[in-house]
Design an enzyme around this catalytic site. Structure first.
Site, PDB file in Angstrom:
ATOM      1  N   ASP A   1      40.696  39.003  37.443  1.00 32.51           N
ATOM      2  CA  ASP A   1      39.561  39.816  37.034  1.00 32.51           C
ATOM      3  C   ASP A   1      39.998  40.506  35.732  1.00 32.51           C
ATOM      4  OD1 ASP A   1      37.162  41.357  37.160  1.00 32.51           O
ATOM      5  OD2 ASP A   1      38.347  43.024  37.921  1.00 32.51           O
TER       6      ASP A   1
ATOM      7  N   ASP B   1      40.783  44.119  41.469  1.00 30.54           N
ATOM      8  CA  ASP B   1      41.036  45.532  41.778  1.00 30.54           C
ATOM      9  C   ASP B   1      40.796  45.854  43.245  1.00 30.54           C
ATOM     10  OD1 ASP B   1      37.930  46.896  40.386  1.00 30.54           O
ATOM     11  OD2 ASP B   1      38.310  45.488  41.996  1.00 30.54           O
TER      12      ASP B   1
ATOM     13  N   ASP C   1      35.861  42.926  43.983  1.00 30.74           N
ATOM     14  CA  ASP C   1      36.178  41.504  44.008  1.00 30.74           C
ATOM     15  C   ASP C   1      36.519  41.003  45.408  1.00 30.74           C
ATOM     16  OD1 ASP C   1      35.953  41.028  41.175  1.00 30.74           O
ATOM     17  OD2 ASP C   1      37.775  42.197  40.945  1.00 30.74           O
TER      18      ASP C   1
END
Length: 683
Positions: free
Chosen positions: A378, A580, A584
């Site tokens: 991410d 994180d 996600d």
């Protein structure tokens, strides 16, 4: 960027840099870890008992020393002791030594027999040594138990060293809290402190609960939580976590969590339960031992019985020799080297990782890490700081910078998104309440609504305001002058008129470039970034970091589709996703191994991921993969070494070419070597 005519046809791409839905903090725990299925949370009852009846290590060493003295007396003066009437002196010296050294094995074998479990290493050791005593080979019987006990002491020492990295966490568990009530300070148990209570932490004391600093400035040691030795400076308004050690100033803290819900309590629970998620290699060895052991027992029985049957007039010496060979075969065949060292290797891997600020939730994930050849990231909060700041305000159609920022602060007043927080912070810093009070009045905001993958809409006073990405402007048919913008951008429109845009800046983490370089160095083939940000932002970050690929403007469901495609393309290699842990969760669940930036105790990260990077540093990802590879390599080395050595000595034993002394080496020696090898993981 050159301005374009305010027509939709002039806009050649949709950005997704202010996707509120993709950053929602709610967890989807129903997503389920497809890669977690089948991990047993119960311990195998057949696990070897290494506790020796619960005595401490010092007591074990004393008992072992006594056995060594008795054994040496019996071995050196064997002939003299044997020549006493009925060999009573020999029995008087060596039987106590046998019972002292072998009581743990004998009692374990007895308990297992009562439970219907005959074939394990305890059973093998028991029948082999009792058989040796029956044919009057007392020194050999004692030697088998003694060296096995010494091997276990080495193993206990190795386990102790492995546990040190985890016990560092246990040691930071605070015993008391200084509760401040009506100006008075009382020492109480951390469990009795409630949310919202005020506590005082003096220099040198441990922070007992998670909380927010109300007063005081200090440096805190976070090494037990993160593995980092550099102290962290805290001041009023900042968060501190249970387990940190206050080093300098006095801190007044308002507690935000109960002790049982604190970061340190969660971490301790995770690490202590890590052994429940066994790797496939561990499960295989358990199954292998259950099949292997009865085969060995019946093979030994055949060695003892069959050869004399095919001999013409076998003598007692012949029968004795084949019974002896059978006993040698039993001792050689004991699988304790495998049963002991393989779980120890994985435990060492988990402990070694914890020592370095990487929480691995079970040995199964060490094996998965070892096979990772693709790492997917991410962007926000993983590769970048995730600390957004307003960099530029560009008003349009008669709006001023002050009015545009005030409007944005109002419409974003109900959002927890980092971008929204940065806008509110910028408004608070730039304009005081006296100059523009309407900007801080949340009561004017009505009909607030999040539009998944686009942004938000709300009524502010008598204006219908939208704030979000370029897709939102196209959806609402808002004419605007530009689509592609370098940086994270929030577009605003009021009553159908484009009001302007606010550019938000985010910076790369300090070690992000080094993280990608390290991954390439250890042989990771692909490093890919998935982001909801626009193409220009994603391209810039990918170029700076040297990523092998990126995919931008992804909705949450788009990230899942992307990871599934990457999984299909990865072949036999495994795919790790690093996020994180908050927004996600579905992608972390879908990857072969989900890794989260713990951010010094993010609850969502700790709960969701298989591996938690407690330092929040992407450079730890390569380190975690290396630990997984080293653990897997050492475990395979132990398996091969044990199989080869035991196979060689089994052949010798079956043909009568090995003695009980050599059998002891084959069994205890292999176990010792395997334990010492497994201990390298911690280092």
């Amino acid at each position: 960027m050159k301005a374009r005519k305010p027509t939709q046809s002039s806009c050649c791409g949709h950005d997704d840099d202010h996707d509120h839905q993709s950053h929602k903090t709610a967890h989807d725990h129903t997503a389920g870890h497809s890669h977690n299925d089948g991990h047993s949370h119960s311990h195998d009852d057949d696990d070897h008992d290494h506790s020796h009846g619960g005595g401490d290590l010092k007591q074990e060493i004393i008992v072992t020393a006594i056995v060594v003295v008795l054994f040496l007396v019996g071995f050196i003066f064997e002939q003299q002791l044997h020549n006493t009437p009925y060999s009573i002196a020999e029995y008087a010296v060596l039987i106590p030594a046998y019972l002292l050294s072998g009581w743990g094995v004998l009692s374990s074998a007895g308990r297992n027999i009562l439970k219907g479990r005959l074939f394990d290493e305890n059973f093998l050791m028991t029948i082999a040594t009792l058989g040796a005593i029956a044919i009057h080979l007392l020194p050999e019987a004692v030697a088998v138990m003694l060296f096995f006990r010494i091997g276990e002491l080495f193993q206990e020492s190795a386990v102790g060293r492995s546990r040190k990295s985890i016990s560092a966490l246990l040691e930071v568990r605070p015993d008391t809290a200084n509760l401040k009530i009506n100006g008075e300070v009382r020492q109480v148990s951390p469990e009795s402190v409630k949310i919202g209570d005020t506590i005082l932490v003096k220099p040198g004391e441990k922070v007992p609960l998670d909380g927010e600093v109300l007063d005081g400035n200090s440096q805190v040691d976070t090494s037990a939580l993160t593995g980092e030795s550099v102290p962290r400076t805290v001041k009023p308004g900042e968060t501190v976590l249970a387990g940190m050690i206050n080093q300098s100033g006095v801190l007044t803290i308002k507690t935000t969590k109960l002790f049982g819900e604190s970061s340190i309590a969660r971490i301790l629970e995770l690490v202590q339960n890590a052994s429940s998620k066994k790797a496939e290699t561990e499960k295989f060895i358990r199954k292998f031992a259950k099949i292997y052991t009865p085969i060995v027992v019946f093979l030994s029985l055949a060695v003892a019985i069959l050869p004399p049957l095919f001999m013409n007039n076998p003598t007692d010496v012949d029968r004795f020799r084949w019974v002896y060979n059978a006993l040698v075969l039993l001792v050689i065949s004991c699988p304790c080297g495998l049963v002991i060292s393989i779980p120890l290797g994985y435990f060492g891997g988990v402990g070694g990782a914890a020592k370095r600020g990487v929480l691995v939730k079970g040995s199964t994930y060490l094996d998965t890490l070892a096979a990772v050849n693709t790492v997917v990231f991410d962007k926000t909060g993983t590769l970048t700081q995730g600390v957004f700041k307003v960099a530029q305000i560009i008003p349009k159609n008669g709006f001023t910078e002050e009015k545009l920022l005030a409007l944005a602060a109002q419409v974003e007043s109900h959002s927890n998104h980092p971008v929204a927080q940065s806008i509110r912070t910028a408004y608070g810093q730039a304009f005081s309440a006296e100059r523009n009070s309407e900007g801080t009045d949340e009561s004017q905001v009505q009909d607030y609504k999040e539009i998944a993958g686009h942004g938000i809409q709300a009524k502010v006073g008598n204006q219908l305001v939208i704030a979000g990405n370029d897709r939102l402007l196209h959806r609402e048919n808002i004419a605007h002058d530009v689509c592609q913008v370098d940086g994270t951008v929030v577009h605003l429109a009021a009553n159908g008129t484009y009001a302007g845009r606010i550019i938000i800046a985010d910076e790369l983490k300090e070690d992000a470039v080094e993280a990608i370089r390290s991954l390439r160095k250890i042989g990771v083939e692909k490093t890919i970034m998935l982001t909801g940000d626009n193409q220009s932002v994603a391209e810039g970050v990918a170029r700076q970091l040297g990523l092998s690929g990126y995919r931008a403007e992804l909705l949450p469901e788009g990230k899942v589709e992307a990871i599934e495609q990457i999984l299909r393309e990865s072949g036999k290699g495994k795919v790790a996703f690093v996020g994180d842990g908050i927004n996600d969760a579905p992608v972390i669940a879908r990857a072969d191994v989900g890794m989260a930036m713990g951010g010094l105790g993010s609850d969502a990260a700790i709960e969701t991921a298989d591996v938690v990077i407690m330092t929040d540093a992407p450079s730890k990802i390569a380190e975690a993969i290396q630990i997984g590879r080293k653990t897997h390599r050492i475990v395979i080395q132990n398996i091969v070494m044990a199989m080869v050595v035991k196979g060689f000595f089994i052949i010798l034993g079956a043909f009568g070419l090995a003695s009980l002394w050599e059998a002891v080496f084959a069994d205890v020696g292999v176990a010792l070597l395997a334990v010492l090898n497994a201990n390298r993981v911690v280092r």
